[in-house]
Enzyme design. Structure first.
Site, PDB file in Angstrom:
ATOM      1  N   LYS A 112       0.833  -1.222   0.000  1.00  0.00           N
ATOM      2  CA  LYS A 112       0.000   0.000   0.000  1.00  0.00           C
ATOM      3  C   LYS A 112       0.859   1.260   0.000  1.00  0.00           C
ATOM      4  O   LYS A 112       0.521   2.271  -0.591  1.00  0.00           O
ATOM      5  CB  LYS A 112      -0.874   0.022   1.256  1.00  0.00           C
ATOM      6  CG  LYS A 112      -2.145  -0.764   1.111  1.00  0.00           C
ATOM      7  CD  LYS A 112      -3.332   0.088   1.565  1.00  0.00           C
ATOM      8  CE  LYS A 112      -4.625  -0.694   1.548  1.00  0.00           C
ATOM      9  NZ  LYS A 112      -5.377  -0.774   0.399  1.00  0.00           N
ATOM     10  N   ARG A 113       1.958   1.162   0.702  1.00  0.00           N
ATOM     11  CA  ARG A 113       2.878   2.295   0.818  1.00  0.00           C
ATOM     12  C   ARG A 113       3.392   2.757  -0.556  1.00  0.00           C
ATOM     13  O   ARG A 113       3.781   3.904  -0.732  1.00  0.00           O
ATOM     14  CB  ARG A 113       3.965   1.750   1.734  1.00  0.00           C
ATOM     15  CG  ARG A 113       5.267   2.307   1.902  1.00  0.00           C
ATOM     16  CD  ARG A 113       5.863   1.654   3.172  1.00  0.00           C
ATOM     17  NE  ARG A 113       6.372   0.315   2.875  1.00  0.00           N
ATOM     18  CZ  ARG A 113       7.492   0.096   2.230  1.00  0.00           C
ATOM     19  NH1 ARG A 113       8.231   1.101   1.839  1.00  0.00           N
ATOM     20  NH2 ARG A 113       7.891  -1.139   1.991  1.00  0.00           N
TER      21      ARG A 113
END
Ligand code: GLU
Length: 426
Positions: A202-203
């Site tokens: 997600k980062r």
């Protein structure tokens, strides 16, 4: 005939990484007039997530990766795997222990195998391999058994899957051999990593397909971008339509080195697809996307103004909200404009606007406010920013004059008055 499949585990929503696996399998099937199937690998009941199957199917549909026939649902075929596991016991290559059925790995020799990706020749030393579970004590098969049985019965060839399965190849090859079945070709796709080369997460802006959809990404841009994560189209072209991909895709041109997912590149590509669309088409797409927009039917005239400025369909909203709703003024916005007495300046703006002949013309408008800036001893840029802030409540909008024309002269004048009131009161 080429038969491929996409075999996701419903352990969460459809992830962007899965799009590439599905896409390559789809492309290869369509290119060869073969079939592309969907298999839901839901035998790990602990990791099963409610709603994930629906999300996967919906995501594939939205992307246009339509699969043939009905999906194969592994949890509905429990008995089938049990039958095959028992067959291996009868053949003397599997045994039952602690409630589970295990495959007996030979203790010596080698398994040699050539991957379709990069023609990698890999050999595995069997002395390093251990017996493994085929059927768990809950009666469900492990991935290893289910993969072999299903890809045999579904006549999958080649098997296209992620690189993480490469190390399981000896198990699969030996299981195919134990059944006396033909071993399919395998294409293990390179890992997708983030821009910092670590595991994609997600980062790095990598999320579910549904989230990308909500964010205003276009399916065609997602497909195009994901296709390039590992595959180079002939001539190194970057913008490739799905039809072109079908025509030109070849596993031979897929590399084995990790591919880097770069969200800014995906955003750029999405913007390219937006700009390539006709105004009519983009209006339609925006209307479909902005189902709850308060002025959905008034989108069309605004489209040419924003087309060059948006990368995602969702960017349309903050950029144009002021055209459909009264702006909320913010002191901070006005503070950024380098004009000492803004209220006084707006008063002059108002006066000038009222003296301009309607309908306002771009050239006269521009001339009038350049002159005013000069008279007030302020920068021209600041003068136009002040008008912009008063009319829209923000410092970034589509071109000012065109926006005012869409808004209407009267409304624009009214907003100048409102901004003056705001400046006085705050
Ligand atoms: N269910 C496996 C996964 O999600 C699929 C592997 C395969 O395609 O065979 O990783």
């Amino acid at each position: 005939m080429i038969k491929t499949r996409f075999a996701p585990s419903p352990t969460g929503t459809m992830h962007i990484g899965g799009v590439r696996t599905a896409l390559y399998a789809f492309l290869l099937a369509r290119k060869n007039q073969g079939t592309f199937n969907l298999r839901i690998e839901d035998t790990d009941r602990n990791r099963y997530v409610e709603g994930a199957v629906e999300d996967i199917i919906q995501s594939l549909r939205w992307l246009g990766l339509n699969f043939d026939g009905e999906p194969v649902i592994q949890s509905e075929r429990k008995e089938l795997y049990q039958k095959y596991a028992k067959e291996l016991i009868e053949k003397g290559v599997a045994y039952e222990q602690d409630g589970a059925i295990w495959f007996t790995m030979p203790k010596k020799g080698q398994v040699r195998f050539t991957d379709l990706i990069g023609k990698r020749e890999i050999s595995f030393d069997l002395a390093e391999q251990k017996d493994f579970v085929l059927l768990k004590s809950d009666g469900f098969p492990t991935y290893h058994l289910a993969h072999v049985v299903d890809d045999h019965l579904m006549e999958t060839n080649p098997v296209i899957r992620g690189d993480e399965w490469l190390s399981s190849i000896p198990k699969h090859i030996l299981t195919f051999q134990a059944f006396g079945w033909e071993i399919p070709n395998y294409a293990h796709l390179p890992l997708i990593v983030g821009t910092d080369r670590s595991k994609l997460s997600k980062r790095h802006g990598a999320k579910g397909v549904g989230e990308f959809r909500q964010d205003g990404f276009l399916p065609e841009a997602i497909l195009n971008y994901m296709a390039l994560l590992g595959w180079t189209p002939p001539g190194g072209k970057e913008i490739v339509s799905l039809d072109e991909m079908i025509r030109t895709f070849d596993l031979k041109n897929v590399h084995s080195t990790p591919a880097v997912f770069d969200i800014t590149k995906l955003e750029w590509m999405n913007g390219e697809y937006i700009r390539k669309m006709s105004d009519e088409r983009l209006s339609k797409r925006l209307r479909e996307f902005l189902v709850d927009h308060p002025a959905k039917d008034k989108i069309a005239p605004v489209v040419p103004l924003v087309k060059e400025r948006i990368k995602k369909l969702s960017d349309f909203v903050p950029l144009t909200d002021f055209l459909f709703e009264k702006p909320e003024y913010d002191r901070e916005v006005f503070n950024k404009i380098k004009i000492e007495d803004k209220k006084e300046a707006l008063d002059k703006v108002l006066y000038k606007m009222e003296s301009l002949q309607k309908p306002w013309k771009a050239e006269e408008f521009e001339k009038a406010f350049r002159k005013l800036a000069e008279d007030l001893g302020v920068k021209v840029g600041d003068m136009f920013q002040l008008i912009r802030a008063a009319v829209s409540g923000q410092l970034v909008t589509p071109p000012l004059f065109e926006s005012i024309k869409i808004l209407g002269e009267e409304k624009a004048v009214k907003r100048i008055e409102e901004a003056m009131k705001f400046l006085q009161s705050s």
